[in-house]
Design an enzyme around this catalytic site. Structure first.
Site, mmCIF file in Angstrom:
data_model
loop_
_atom_site.group_PDB
_atom_site.id
_atom_site.type_symbol
_atom_site.label_atom_id
_atom_site.label_comp_id
_atom_site.label_asym_id
_atom_site.label_seq_id
_atom_site.Cartn_x
_atom_site.Cartn_y
_atom_site.Cartn_z
ATOM 1 N N ILE A 161 29.735 -41.809 -87.786
ATOM 2 C CA ILE A 161 30.410 -40.944 -86.683
ATOM 3 C C ILE A 161 29.516 -40.971 -85.591
ATOM 4 O O ILE A 161 28.219 -40.759 -85.461
ATOM 5 C CB ILE A 161 29.602 -39.407 -87.751
ATOM 6 C CG1 ILE A 161 30.691 -38.876 -88.981
ATOM 7 C CG2 ILE A 161 29.354 -37.827 -86.365
ATOM 8 C CD1 ILE A 161 29.825 -37.570 -89.340
ATOM 9 N N PRO A 162 30.309 -41.305 -84.254
ATOM 10 C CA PRO A 162 29.813 -41.984 -83.243
ATOM 11 C C PRO A 162 28.672 -40.791 -82.077
ATOM 12 O O PRO A 162 29.314 -40.690 -80.949
ATOM 13 C CB PRO A 162 31.408 -42.275 -82.964
ATOM 14 C CG PRO A 162 31.703 -41.652 -82.845
ATOM 15 C CD PRO A 162 31.422 -41.000 -84.249
ATOM 16 N N CYS A 163 27.385 -40.347 -82.843
ATOM 17 C CA CYS A 163 26.993 -39.607 -82.080
ATOM 18 C C CYS A 163 26.533 -40.454 -80.772
ATOM 19 O O CYS A 163 26.738 -39.724 -79.281
ATOM 20 C CB CYS A 163 25.934 -38.767 -82.537
ATOM 21 S SG CYS A 163 24.662 -40.295 -83.140
ATOM 22 N N HIS A 164 26.673 -41.654 -80.736
ATOM 23 C CA HIS A 164 26.042 -42.471 -79.291
ATOM 24 C C HIS A 164 27.419 -42.356 -78.760
ATOM 25 O O HIS A 164 26.869 -42.850 -76.966
ATOM 26 C CB HIS A 164 25.941 -44.247 -79.674
ATOM 27 C CG HIS A 164 27.114 -44.359 -80.146
ATOM 28 N ND1 HIS A 164 27.541 -43.915 -81.906
ATOM 29 C CD2 HIS A 164 28.503 -45.294 -79.457
ATOM 30 C CE1 HIS A 164 28.887 -44.886 -82.065
ATOM 31 N NE2 HIS A 164 28.849 -45.321 -80.800
ATOM 32 N N ARG A 165 28.229 -41.251 -78.421
ATOM 33 C CA ARG A 165 29.278 -41.471 -77.935
ATOM 34 C C ARG A 165 29.579 -39.970 -77.367
ATOM 35 O O ARG A 165 30.441 -39.718 -75.683
ATOM 36 C CB ARG A 165 30.466 -41.889 -78.134
ATOM 37 C CG ARG A 165 31.326 -43.833 -78.207
ATOM 38 C CD ARG A 165 32.267 -43.305 -79.719
ATOM 39 N NE ARG A 165 32.732 -44.459 -80.442
ATOM 40 C CZ ARG A 165 33.477 -44.551 -81.283
ATOM 41 N NH1 ARG A 165 33.927 -43.990 -81.650
ATOM 42 N NH2 ARG A 165 33.593 -45.761 -81.748
#
Length: 254
Positions: free
Chosen positions: A159-163
């Site tokens: 889950i790309p929370c870095h985006r």
DNA sequence: GCCAAGGCAGCTA
DNA sequence: CTAGCTGCCTTGG
């Protein structure tokens, strides 16, 4: 804190774990695997990851030292090595696309689930502000809480929370540190340099006078705007005042 | 149940 | 224009 009714009261001393493991030999195979988690190491742009998964899917992703300790601190579940990664894990990490791998997100609050769900829709190579997530889940004021929820994302990268980045153009903080966040975004092809340039000019949205649409700068629609038809804006309101409507793909807040 | 602490945002000097 | 300060909302202790 995870609440797993199956394991209520198992503060899991090693003896118990051993007993459970012994039990597994004779018990039907499915039972133990419903209780235990398995783990593997896999490579990533920010180094080796520890990944734990259950029969429901990937439950935990960790970078750096102390994977097992971190896992036990969060889950009351025995953890054993796995033969191979769960189906879809490697493709998911390679492509940065959701839905390539099953996730086990039991035990999260509704709020956190909503936040993660929204974060999951951000395409590879693009970024959205924390406030965008807050808007999308119907809690425009919960911007800060969105940060807290993302900070507790049990499955970073998948889950790309870095985006999710700050609206002032700074990448912002990250579970594995902002340096890792930046490396990940660069590895995905996000043009952070350009974003910084734009932010320096107070430009946070790009509009096209041929389509009449205004986007986040990393939206794939925004990236195709011909330079002479491109106009930068500081807010969506200003773009709207100039006659632009929000892009239906990246959906900047109206 | 209360309090303090966050991966933030927007406004004021 | 930047640095700070203040609001906001969910969690963990």
């Amino acid at each position: 804190m995870t609440h797993d009714p199956l394991l209520e009261g198992t503060e899991a001393p090693d003896g118990l774990l051993a007993a459970l493991a012994g039990l597994a030999a004779d018990a039907p195979r499915g039972l133990f695997d419903r209780i235990a988690a398995r783990w593997v190491h896999v490579p990533s742009p920010i180094g080796e990851l520890g990944v734990a998964f259950t029969d429901q899917g990937v439950a935990y992703v960790h970078a750096g030292e102390g994977f097992a300790e971190a896992f036990r601190k969060r889950f009351a579940r025995p953890l054993l090595p796995a033969e191979r990664p769960p189906a879809g894990l490697l493709p998911a990490l390679r492509t940065g696309r959701p839905s390539k791998v099953r996730l086990d997100l039991r035990g999260l609050s509704d709020f956190q689930r909503d936040v993660l769900e929204a974060a999951r829709t951000i395409p590879r190579g693009e970024v959205r502000p924390y406030s965008w997530i807050a808007e999308r889940i119907g809690r425009p004021g919960a911007v800060r809480a969105v940060g807290t929820a993302l900070g507790r994302n049990p499955v970073p990268l998948l889950i790309p929370c870095h985006r999710v980045t700050r609206s002032d153009g700074v990448v912002g903080d990250y579970v594995f540190g902002s340096a890792a966040k930046e490396r990940l975004l660069l590895a995905e092809g996000a043009d952070l340099e350009r974003l910084r340039e734009l932010a320096g000019e107070r430009v946070f949205y790009l509009a096209s006078d041929t389509t009449g649409v205004v986007c986040f700068p990393t939206c794939h629609n925004a990236r195709r705007i011909t330079p002479r038809h491109r106009h930068g804006f500081r807010t969506v309101a200003q773009a709207a005042a100039a006659g632009y409507r929000p892009c239906r793909t990246c959906r900047p807040a109206a």
